[in-house]
Design a protein around this motif. Structure first.
Motif, PDB file in Angstrom:
ATOM      1  N   LEU A 177      43.309  40.439  50.829  1.00 57.18           N
ATOM      2  CA  LEU A 177      43.210  40.294  49.891  1.00 57.18           C
ATOM      3  C   LEU A 177      43.600  39.133  48.883  1.00 57.18           C
ATOM      4  CD1 LEU A 177      43.351  42.070  46.493  1.00 57.18           C
ATOM      5  CD2 LEU A 177      45.446  41.947  47.133  1.00 57.18           C
ATOM      6  N   LYS A 231      42.264  48.540  52.161  1.00 59.43           N
ATOM      7  CA  LYS A 231      42.651  49.842  52.173  1.00 59.43           C
ATOM      8  C   LYS A 231      42.534  50.327  53.906  1.00 59.43           C
ATOM      9  CE  LYS A 231      42.162  53.971  49.774  1.00 59.43           C
ATOM     10  NZ  LYS A 231      41.476  54.670  48.959  1.00 59.43           N
ATOM     11  N   MET A 243      37.760  44.673  49.844  1.00 57.18           N
ATOM     12  CA  MET A 243      38.836  45.492  49.602  1.00 57.18           C
ATOM     13  C   MET A 243      38.929  47.002  50.438  1.00 57.18           C
ATOM     14  SD  MET A 243      40.033  44.326  47.174  1.00 57.18           S
ATOM     15  CE  MET A 243      41.219  45.920  46.649  1.00 57.18           C
ATOM     16  N   TRP A 286      50.685  41.708  53.887  1.00 52.63           N
ATOM     17  CA  TRP A 286      49.226  41.392  52.141  1.00 52.63           C
ATOM     18  C   TRP A 286      48.691  40.106  52.969  1.00 52.63           C
ATOM     19  CZ3 TRP A 286      46.573  45.578  48.742  1.00 52.63           C
ATOM     20  CH2 TRP A 286      47.091  46.702  49.165  1.00 52.63           C
ATOM     21  N   THR A 343      48.823  41.123  43.908  1.00 52.91           N
ATOM     22  CA  THR A 343      47.728  40.127  43.428  1.00 52.91           C
ATOM     23  C   THR A 343      48.877  38.842  42.259  1.00 52.91           C
ATOM     24  OG1 THR A 343      45.670  41.397  43.092  1.00 52.91           O
ATOM     25  CG2 THR A 343      46.280  39.524  41.171  1.00 52.91           C
ATOM     26  N   VAL A 356      48.487  47.275  44.461  1.00 53.23           N
ATOM     27  CA  VAL A 356      47.137  45.440  44.438  1.00 53.23           C
ATOM     28  C   VAL A 356      47.475  44.951  43.060  1.00 53.23           C
ATOM     29  CG1 VAL A 356      44.764  45.017  43.738  1.00 53.23           C
ATOM     30  CG2 VAL A 356      45.336  47.297  45.410  1.00 53.23           C
ATOM     31  N   TYR A 391      40.403  47.216  40.069  1.00 57.23           N
ATOM     32  CA  TYR A 391      41.726  47.172  41.284  1.00 57.23           C
ATOM     33  C   TYR A 391      43.269  46.380  41.107  1.00 57.23           C
ATOM     34  CZ  TYR A 391      37.961  47.799  44.582  1.00 57.23           C
ATOM     35  OH  TYR A 391      36.558  48.365  44.872  1.00 57.23           O
TER      36      TYR A 391
END
Length: 521
Positions: A169, A153, A149, A164, A204, A200, A193
């Motif tokens: 991720l 970042k 993570m 992304w 996700t 995030v 997170y």
């Protein structure tokens, strides 16, 4: 003078030679001591390699050395973790400085270095994903997640147009969804997170939708779907405005800062999960939190209709919970579902008053029938059907039905004809007394608007006044008395067992509050 100059020069030379030897000996001694310390202290050795990398490109080969150490987890645990952490710091600084980014006009020698760094960076990510994040020990998994993570970042902040899905991720989410169901790393990801940062969470959702859209074998799909459901169910709050989305993990906001788009991606993730195959327990878990944890994520709540209809067909408590979800969509989202009360009526079967879910059913039924705008014919069908079921129900079930019917009469006065219907024609009255009459209520009719219950009477309640159980008989008499009480609190009657009804005191007290009904105690 010449002799002095010569002597002085000679002396200086000897002094300098002596100094060089001393310094050389000192340096040699220091180097040996340092090497010995490094062998004993992994942290010193790792930090030394890291500092050399950051000082000069000439030491980039130290990255390969650190990678080798980081891979030795299981044999040299401490050194491996220290190397993994050091590599994270190294790559974070390289990303921030732009040392891993190509630009126009670069010499081939520079491009070769960048390609080599990217290969090592990819190797490092794979190591964290495949060895650390999939470890059998929770502390190692936690280290892997934290480092990955951190890379997410650094990448998102270093690149203006950061993708992304191409970063760590997506693979983190993929790895988490493939972990065993009881694995703790999913909980850690959610708490640190997924629930904490809007960006995030946004990406996700996107990753879950993409992953569940892949080709799976049936068993594998159910496994991944179960983990996806577990992750999504950890979101116990839904943002209602942009003010609820002020915490971001990176500087790359874009779509993740838009509430409408945010919910659209959440809707897609939920639909992908719901369509991937759920067992009965999973359906019940979803339906239990449907109103406040799931439906509010949906900009198009009608998309949930198929799921709720399929859940209703499962039967039992699942059907009841599905109706609760449908009622929420009807009441809050203003969706039209004409067959709602028909489906609800179909749940009034012979096993209802014997069911362990009886209390839950009556709580929801009380909510569903709370509108004063329901047609009298429909309400009469529910009253009549439950009264008929009470004839064969256990005492603990009957003591719920009677106050519920009382409340329905108070709320829908048009239905009171069912208890005040009299025959004024003397000849017809005599015929009924001698031969009886057929009840117009059609017990086999599925549509509550067509049962003719409103044309019937509640002879079942009068029959219950002669019930073998004295407490039930006493309770049944409230329908024959004046309706002086506004309504009864149904909660006072929902959780009685057979023994509780047999003891009877509190049960009858709650119902009556009339001195005539307390006399028997």
């Amino acid at each position: 003078m010449a002799a002095r100059k010569s002597t002085g020069t000679s002396g200086v030379k000897r002094k300098r030679e002596s100094s060089k030897l001393e310094q050389k000996g000192l340096k040699t001694k220091t180097r040996r001591t340092s090497a010995g310390d490094q062998e004993e202290d992994p942290q010193t050795a790792i930090l030394h390699l890291e500092s050399q990398i950051l000082e000069s490109r000439r030491h980039y080969n130290n990255i390969a050395t650190l990678l080798h150490s980081a891979k030795q987890y299981g044999t040299e645990n401490e050194r491996a973790v220290l190397a993994a952490v050091a590599l994270c710091r190294v790559f974070s600084r390289l990303l921030a400085a732009g040392d891993m980014t190509k630009s126009k006009g670069m010499q081939e020698s520079e491009l070769v270095i960048i390609r080599w760094l990217k290969e090592r960076y990819k190797e490092y990510q794979n190591l964290l994903l495949e060895q650390y994040l999939r470890s059998e020990t929770a502390p190692t998994q936690s280290v892997g997640l934290t480092l990955l993570m951190r890379l997410v970042k650094e990448e998102s902040q270093a690149q203006k147009d950061y993708h992304w899905k191409q970063g760590p991720l997506y693979r983190i989410v993929e790895t988490i969804l493939y972990q065993p169901e009881e694995d703790s790393i999913r909980d850690e990801f959610a708490e640190k997170y997924f629930k904490e940062y809007a960006d995030v969470r946004f990406y996700t959702f996107q990753s879950i939708t993409s992953l569940l859209g892949s080709d799976f074998e049936e068993g594998e799909r159910r496994f991944v779907s179960a983990n996806s459901l577990s992750l999504l169910m950890m979101l116990n709050t839904v943002p209602e405005s942009k003010e609820d989305m002020t915490n971001f993990f990176s500087g790359s906001l874009k779509k993740s800062n838009d509430l409408k788009t945010h919910k659209e991606y959440a809707q897609q993730a939920w639909l992908s999960t719901l369509r991937s195959g759920l067992n009965k327990d999973q359906r019940k878990a979803i339906l239990s939190v449907f109103d406040h944890q799931i439906a509010p994520w949906f900009p198009q709540p009608e998309m949930l209709m198929d799921f709720l209809t399929d859940s209703y067909d499962v039967g039992g408590a699942t059907s009841l919970l599905a109706l609760s979800g449908l009622y929420y969509l009807i009441r809050v989202k203003n969706l039209d579902y004409p067959s709602f009360y028909e489906k609800l009526y179909s749940l009034l079967d012979e096993g209802l008053l014997h069911s362990k879910h009886r209390s839950r059913f009556f709580r929801l039924l009380d909510t569903f029938m709370s509108s004063t705008h329901l047609p009298a014919a429909l309400v009469a069908s529910f009253i009549k059907r439950l009264a008929r079921l009470a004839l064969h129900g256990p005492p603990a079930g009957v003591v719920v039905v009677i106050p519920w019917i009382y409340n329905m009469f108070k709320m829908h006065p048009a239905c009171t004809f069912m208890i005040h219907r009299e025959t004024r024609d003397p000849e017809l009255k005599r015929e009924i007394e001698e031969e009886g009459m057929e009840d117009p209520f059609d017990v086999d009719e599925r549509d509550p608007m067509l049962t003719e219950a409103i044309e019937s009477s509640l002879w079942e309640i009068e029959a219950l006044q002669s019930h073998y159980h004295p407490n039930v008989a006493t309770l049944a008499k409230i329908i024959s008395e004046q309706f002086t009480k506004r309504s009864y609190n149904l909660e006072d009657f929902l959780d009685y067992s057979y023994n509780a009804v047999s003891n009877g005191h509190s049960c009858v007290y709650h119902v009556t509050n009339f001195s005539s009904f307390l006399m028997w105690n």
